[in-house]
Design an enzyme around this catalytic site. Sequence first.
Site, short mmCIF file in Angstrom:
data_model
loop_
_atom_site.label_atom_id
_atom_site.label_comp_id
_atom_site.label_asym_id
_atom_site.label_seq_id
_atom_site.Cartn_x
_atom_site.Cartn_y
_atom_site.Cartn_z
N LYS A 155 2.22 -12.44 7.18
CA LYS A 155 1.06 -11.78 6.61
C LYS A 155 0.70 -12.55 5.35
O LYS A 155 1.47 -12.61 4.40
CB LYS A 155 1.36 -10.32 6.27
CG LYS A 155 0.22 -9.62 5.53
CD LYS A 155 0.64 -8.24 5.04
CE LYS A 155 -0.46 -7.63 4.18
NZ LYS A 155 -0.07 -6.31 3.61
N TYR A 188 5.93 -11.75 4.48
CA TYR A 188 4.77 -11.25 3.75
C TYR A 188 4.60 -12.08 2.48
O TYR A 188 5.40 -11.99 1.56
CB TYR A 188 4.99 -9.78 3.44
CG TYR A 188 3.92 -9.06 2.66
CD1 TYR A 188 2.64 -9.60 2.48
CD2 TYR A 188 4.17 -7.81 2.12
CE1 TYR A 188 1.67 -8.93 1.77
CE2 TYR A 188 3.20 -7.12 1.42
CZ TYR A 188 1.96 -7.67 1.24
OH TYR A 188 1.00 -7.00 0.53
N THR A 240 0.82 -1.21 0.00
CA THR A 240 0.00 0.00 0.00
C THR A 240 0.86 1.26 0.00
O THR A 240 0.41 2.32 -0.44
CB THR A 240 -0.94 -0.02 1.21
OG1 THR A 240 -1.74 -1.21 1.15
CG2 THR A 240 -1.87 1.18 1.24
N VAL A 258 -3.66 -6.82 8.32
CA VAL A 258 -2.96 -5.68 7.73
C VAL A 258 -3.80 -5.29 6.53
O VAL A 258 -3.58 -5.75 5.42
CB VAL A 258 -1.52 -6.03 7.34
CG1 VAL A 258 -0.76 -4.78 6.88
CG2 VAL A 258 -0.78 -6.70 8.51
#
Length: 307
Positions: A169, A140, A52, A211
């Site tokens: 994540k 991630y 993001t 998240v």
Amino acid sequence: MYQEAKQRLRGSIAPIVTPFDATMNVDTKALQNLIEWHIESGSHGISVTGTTGEPSSLTIEERELVMETAIKTAAGRVPVVPGTGSTNHAETLHLTKRAQEMGADAAMVIVPYYNRPNQQALYTHFKIVADSVDIPIIIYNIPGRTATNLDVKTLTRLAEDCKNIIGVKESNKDFEHVNRVLLNCGRDFLLYSGIELLCYPMLAIGGAGHVSATANIVPREVADIYNYWAAGEVEKAIDLHYKLMPLNDVLFKDTNPGPLKTAMGMMGKINPALRLPMGPPSEELQKEIWQTLNQYGLLDQEAGMSK
């Protein structure tokens, strides 16, 4: 040390956008304001320079600037977990070490994108990175962006061999996969959802939090999904899960963070500029974003979901 981190790094770890000013430079003042808003709104932690945050559009120096700004602004009030991964192994090492030097609470390290390494190469990459620092590492895994899925067997090896790899994540729509993460890595391994519609379901199987990019729009509500679940108010968590679905849907009708930044611009939070090769959503989608924000009452107030 890592057990304490496992207790603290729970809930909504908000992945904040990287705002740019009119000259397309990183707007540190706007970033500071966003972080203050998140803390006031109840986000349990802050993450910067993840997907993001447009890390591939930033120079190494800019990524360090964003990380440092976030850590100094949060000032220990909430954990800061910067994204330090890259397609380049040396850059990943450098940024992860810098995150530790700056005082980050943990580092989030993405599966290298574009290269499509095999599982043994992924194991070696993450092990070297983890061994280079003492801070907790959260891997991630986002196969839709990286074109590579980190196998549960590989993640299990890493969790066993690197004590500071404490979680993952998972931006992974394969719900069987994420169930097997906790089965094989242990129920105290931190599992976060990076898929908006799986934030609540992952809590139900033992996840540690989420998240979610949507936290940039409604930080309190995204945090409350976790708060309600942790308090045993399951029906409230489920209600909020469904209440947020239309907003989640519109924010991902084009590549993140395009719709997200557009929405934040409409809310007056940031200049919605994106760096090429990213670009704004179509006019048609922008109208839909505006209509959705209006339905949630977000165009004439700073935050919240009701007038």
